[in-house]
Design an enzyme around this catalytic site. Structure first.
Site, PDB file in Angstrom:
ATOM      1  CB  CYS A  22      -0.954   0.091   1.186  1.00 59.62           C
ATOM      2  SG  CYS A  22      -2.082  -1.276   1.314  1.00 59.62           S
TER       3      CYS A  22
ATOM      4  NE  ARG B 158       4.606   1.673  -0.122  1.00 61.93           N
ATOM      5  CZ  ARG B 158       5.677   1.406   0.601  1.00 61.93           C
ATOM      6  NH1 ARG B 158       6.866   1.685   0.123  1.00 61.93           N
ATOM      7  NH2 ARG B 158       5.579   0.873   1.787  1.00 61.93           N
TER       8      ARG B 158
ATOM      9  CD1 TRP C 284      -0.279  -6.441  -3.191  1.00 66.01           C
ATOM     10  CD2 TRP C 284      -0.494  -7.032  -1.051  1.00 66.01           C
ATOM     11  NE1 TRP C 284       0.043  -7.775  -3.093  1.00 66.01           N
ATOM     12  CE2 TRP C 284      -0.075  -8.169  -1.783  1.00 66.01           C
ATOM     13  CE3 TRP C 284      -0.701  -7.162   0.331  1.00 66.01           C
ATOM     14  CZ2 TRP C 284       0.140  -9.409  -1.189  1.00 66.01           C
ATOM     15  CZ3 TRP C 284      -0.484  -8.405   0.915  1.00 66.01           C
ATOM     16  CH2 TRP C 284      -0.066  -9.512   0.151  1.00 66.01           C
TER      17      TRP C 284
ATOM     18  CG  ASN D 287       1.525   0.391   4.247  1.00 63.01           C
ATOM     19  OD1 ASN D 287       1.198  -0.756   3.959  1.00 63.01           O
ATOM     20  ND2 ASN D 287       2.777   0.800   4.257  1.00 63.01           N
ATOM     21  N   GLY D 288      -0.754  -1.359   6.250  1.00 66.55           N
ATOM     22  CA  GLY D 288      -0.446  -2.236   7.375  1.00 66.55           C
ATOM     23  C   GLY D 288      -1.623  -3.099   7.757  1.00 66.55           C
TER      24      GLY D 288
ATOM     25  CD  GLU E 198      17.080 -12.295  -9.468  1.00 65.17           C
ATOM     26  OE1 GLU E 198      16.667 -12.839  -8.428  1.00 65.17           O
ATOM     27  OE2 GLU E 198      16.719 -11.156  -9.820  1.00 65.17           O
TER      28      GLU E 198
ATOM     29  CE  LYS F 198      14.299  -9.604 -11.415  1.00 60.13           C
ATOM     30  NZ  LYS F 198      14.236  -9.997  -9.991  1.00 60.13           N
TER      31      LYS F 198
ATOM     32  CD  GLU G 177       9.537 -10.917  -9.603  1.00 61.91           C
ATOM     33  OE1 GLU G 177       8.881 -10.515  -8.636  1.00 61.91           O
ATOM     34  OE2 GLU G 177      10.749 -10.669  -9.738  1.00 61.91           O
TER      35      GLU G 177
ATOM     36  CG  HIS H 159      21.006 -36.029  -6.883  1.00 63.51           C
ATOM     37  ND1 HIS H 159      21.539 -37.264  -6.628  1.00 63.51           N
ATOM     38  CD2 HIS H 159      22.061 -35.202  -7.114  1.00 63.51           C
ATOM     39  CE1 HIS H 159      22.868 -37.197  -6.685  1.00 63.51           C
ATOM     40  NE2 HIS H 159      23.208 -35.950  -6.981  1.00 63.51           N
TER      41      HIS H 159
ATOM     42  CE  LYS I  82      11.069  -1.883  -6.423  1.00 64.41           C
ATOM     43  NZ  LYS I  82      11.577  -3.141  -6.997  1.00 64.41           N
TER      44      LYS I  82
HETATM   45  O1  M6R Z   1      12.895  -4.709  -0.808  1.00 63.35           O
HETATM   46  P1  M6R Z   1      13.503  -6.054  -0.627  1.00 63.35           P
HETATM   47  O2  M6R Z   1      14.829  -6.179  -1.320  1.00 63.35           O
HETATM   48  O3  M6R Z   1      13.616  -6.468   0.807  1.00 63.35           O
HETATM   49  O4  M6R Z   1      12.518  -7.064  -1.343  1.00 63.35           O
HETATM   50  C1  M6R Z   1      12.756  -8.439  -1.302  1.00 63.35           C
HETATM   51  C2  M6R Z   1      11.865  -9.175  -2.275  1.00 63.35           C
HETATM   52  O5  M6R Z   1      10.526  -8.945  -1.978  1.00 63.35           O
HETATM   53  C3  M6R Z   1      12.129  -8.763  -3.733  1.00 63.35           C
HETATM   54  O6  M6R Z   1      13.462  -8.966  -4.089  1.00 63.35           O
HETATM   55  C4  M6R Z   1      11.222  -9.544  -4.674  1.00 63.35           C
HETATM   56  O7  M6R Z   1      11.616 -10.892  -4.680  1.00 63.35           O
HETATM   57  C5  M6R Z   1      11.230  -8.960  -6.078  1.00 63.35           C
HETATM   58  N1  M6R Z   1       9.905  -9.019  -6.598  1.00 63.35           N
HETATM   59  C6  M6R Z   1      12.133  -9.680  -7.014  1.00 63.35           C
HETATM   60  O8  M6R Z   1      12.093  -9.176  -8.304  1.00 63.35           O
END
Ligand code: M6R
Length: 609
Positions: free
Chosen positions: A2, A27, A75, A101-102, A482, A486, A489, A505, A604
């Site tokens: 949020c 956010r 969110w 927010n929260g 990674e 990517k 997501e 394995h 985010k």
């Molecule tokens: O703000 P942060 O680096 O703590 O966030 C951690 C993860 O939420 C963040 O890296 C998330 O995995 C991203 N969506 C990756 O692209």
């Protein structure tokens, strides 16, 4: 999650707040809303499910004059993302408007009390209880009512509140989650982060735990929950506004990928003295304490966790110190063994991730020294750590992290080299040589970026796939994770990353005719073994896509597609291999017609556990 914005001044309040919400939409983006206090004393609330654009479309049909406004982009936690659950939430009379927010953990008990006292709820949110409680306790002093309500709330919150009878006052309160004040001339701002107001002012003030802000046109007063005024210092934000704009790109993520050479350059910048000595004053540990470190523990989530994994290889290699890397969400619940001689590194782009924050609090309670590696000045993670190393990649807007992650990688190498220098496990010449290798990276990343056309073409071919596997060895393994994260997501494709040696394995059972397998295979001592692994999957029908170093032909006979990167030291290769993985995921998402910047179900800053 949020985004919240507040404004009081002389400008059109709605315009200022919508501008802030556009920048905070990363956010959360399942609904949005605003409240505007009109010159006639009316408090108008408009809110709408869906992205901010839905709300803007509706608002465009009427004028909403007023120079005081609050806004929210959501969110969802409590209540589905519908119009009625969007913020602002209001009290029974419509005099109090609240954005939040929260999560308010004791909201069930608070709701029961409110209902017994005759209040009627109009949403499923936890936020609404705050509006009703303020309604009950308001006797002309809005800040006093908010302070009183906050004392009864459990959980995490940033609240921003306007009252119909207060034409020159917005009140905000903070516990655990981010809130920043923007200090203007004849106007003042509130935001979840500084991007909400950097178009108007670069002077900011952080708000601490359990503090309440009274925001007026002519000034800002911050108090604790007992009403005692707390002095605070303002700081200057040097991010420029264009950094938070798309700059001609279709998506922020594509722009942020392009900004990676600068992110690495800025993060490394100015750390070697003329005599070739590496400086990391940010660690604020004495040399004696550094020499006393017995173990390093890295805590992080998501892509930041992958940066931590790469950091482990670097620190163990250069410093001969044991390093554990742990997902922050798991760390504190297993009663980890950390203490005075443990260096904990908390990596977080946003500096607000709840899991990472709780993990570092736990580590500090065990007396460990916590170094934050974060991209956000004044963030909670940096303020609650013993020391902070800021990655200098500028504001990152796309939900998928790119330039912040490459800057984290650069930061982890610097930390490793600095520890090695102080502990004497690497001599000055070697530290200097590694730093010079690192300083080459920005131009090598530029080179990689100039070669991305074949990756875009490949992405179009992969757009209809349902499953993609990623393999790597050594530092290629975190990059396999990674690459898979990517793709998941952004493109909603089932993707998994494995250490290449591990597939036999079990995971190799996933390979069937045509399964795309991306192999991160830059030149490395383990190359021969990796080549074997590529052959193994190819023999079972995989379509092999190999990221290989210029001139290295060892793997090409077994590759259906080769993506070339320039040569660098093998330990530093993630700084280059990460780039095609990011481009691939973004372009597959684009080819599937998805929103690259705002993937479904995500936000985010993940400020809930
Ligand atoms: O703000 P942060 O680096 O703590 O966030 C951690 C993860 O939420 C963040 O890296 C998330 O995995 C991203 N969506 C990756 O692209």
């Amino acid at each position: 999650m949020c985004g919240i914005v507040g404004y009081v001044g002389e400008q059109d309040g709605l315009e200022v707040v919508l501008g802030g919400l556009r920048r905070l939409e990363y956010r959360g983006y399942d609904s949005a809303g605003v409240a505007i206090l009109g010159p006639d004393g009316s408090l108008t609330v408009e809110r709408k499910a869906g992205k901010l654009a839905n709300l803007e479309k509706e608002l465009a049909e009427r004028a909403f004059p007023g120079t005081l406004a609050i806004g929210h982009t959501r969110w969802a936690t409590h209540g589905a993302p519908t119009d009625r659950n969007a913020h602002p939430q209001v009290d029974c009379s419509g005099a109090v408007a609240v954005v939040h927010n929260g999560t308010i953990e004791n909201f069930g008990a608070l709701v029961r009390g409110l209902e017994e006292r005759g209040h009627e709820r109009s949403s499923d949110t936890d936020t609404e209880v705050v509006a009703h409680l303020v309604e009950e306790r308001y006797t002309g002093d809005l800040a006093a009512a908010v302070r009183s309500v906050c004392k009864d709330l459990d959980g995490s919150f940033v609240l921003v509140i306007a009252h119909r009878d207060q034409p020159d006052l917005v009140v905000a309160a903070r516990r655990n989650l981010p809130l920043v004040v923007g200090l203007g001339d004849g106007e003042n701002f509130l935001g979840s982060d500084v991007t909400a107001f950097i178009a108007h002012t670069r002077e900011a003030r952080a708000v601490d735990q359990d503090q309440v802000v009274e925001l007026r046109r002519t000034g800002v007063v911050v108090t604790d929950l007992d009403g005692n005024v707390v002095e605070g210092e303002s700081y200057h934000v040097d991010w420029d506004t264009s950094a938070a704009e798309k700059g001609g790109h279709e998506f922020f993520m594509l722009k942020e990928i392009e900004e990676q050479p600068a992110a690495v350059r800025e993060t490394l910048g100015g750390r070697l003295t003329e005599q070739g000595v590496l400086h990391l004053d940010e660690l604020s540990m004495s040399d004696e304490d550094i020499r006393d470190i017995e173990q390093v523990v890295i805590i992080a989530c998501g892509s930041s966790y992958h940066s931590g994994l790469v950091g482990k290889y670097a620190i163990e290699r250069w410093c001969r110190l044991p390093v554990q890397v742990e997902m922050a969400s798991e760390f504190r619940y297993r009663d980890p063994v950390v203490g005075r001689r443990t260096l904990v590194i908390a990596i977080s782009q946003s500096g607000e991730t709840a899991d990472t924050l709780e993990a570092l609090r736990h580590a500090r309670a065990q007396k460990a020294w916590v170094l934050a590696v974060t991209n956000t000045l004044g963030s909670t993670v940096s303020r609650e750590s013993d020391a902070a190393f800021y990655t200098r990649s500028g504001p990152e807007v796309a939900v998928a992290s790119t330039k912040a992650v490459i800057a984290q990688l650069a930061a982890m190498y610097v930390v490793g080299l600095y520890l090695a220098q102080v502990r004497g496990t690497r001599d000055a010449d070697e530290v200097r040589a590694h730093m010079h290798d690192l300083e080459e990276i920005p131009s090598l990343v530029e080179d990689v970026l100039s070669r991305m056309e074949p990756v875009r073409a490949l992405a179009r071919e992969l757009a209809s796939e349902e499953r993609v596997l990623f393999l790597g060895r050594h530092v290629g393994y975190p990059m396999a994770l990674e690459g898979a994260l990517k793709l998941k997501e952004l493109a909603y494709i089932s993707a998994e990353g494995f250490p290449a040696g591990e597939i036999k394995h079990g995971p190799i059972a996933l390979v069937e005719e045509g399964t795309p397998v991306v192999v991160i295979a830059p030149r490395h001592a383990l190359q021969a073994k990796l080549v074997n692994n590529v052959q193994e999957v190819r023999a079972r029908g995989a379509r092999t896509i190999v990221i290989a170093t210029d001139g290295d032909e060892s793997v090409t006979p077994y590759a259906d597609t080769v993506i070339r990167i320039p040569d660098t030291k093998s330990l530093l290769a993630p700084l280059l291999t990460i780039v095609p993985l990011q481009v691939l995921a973004a372009e597959v998402a684009r080819a599937r017609g998805l929103d690259v910047d705002q993937p479904r179900n995500l936000a985010k800053s993940v400020t809930v556990e």
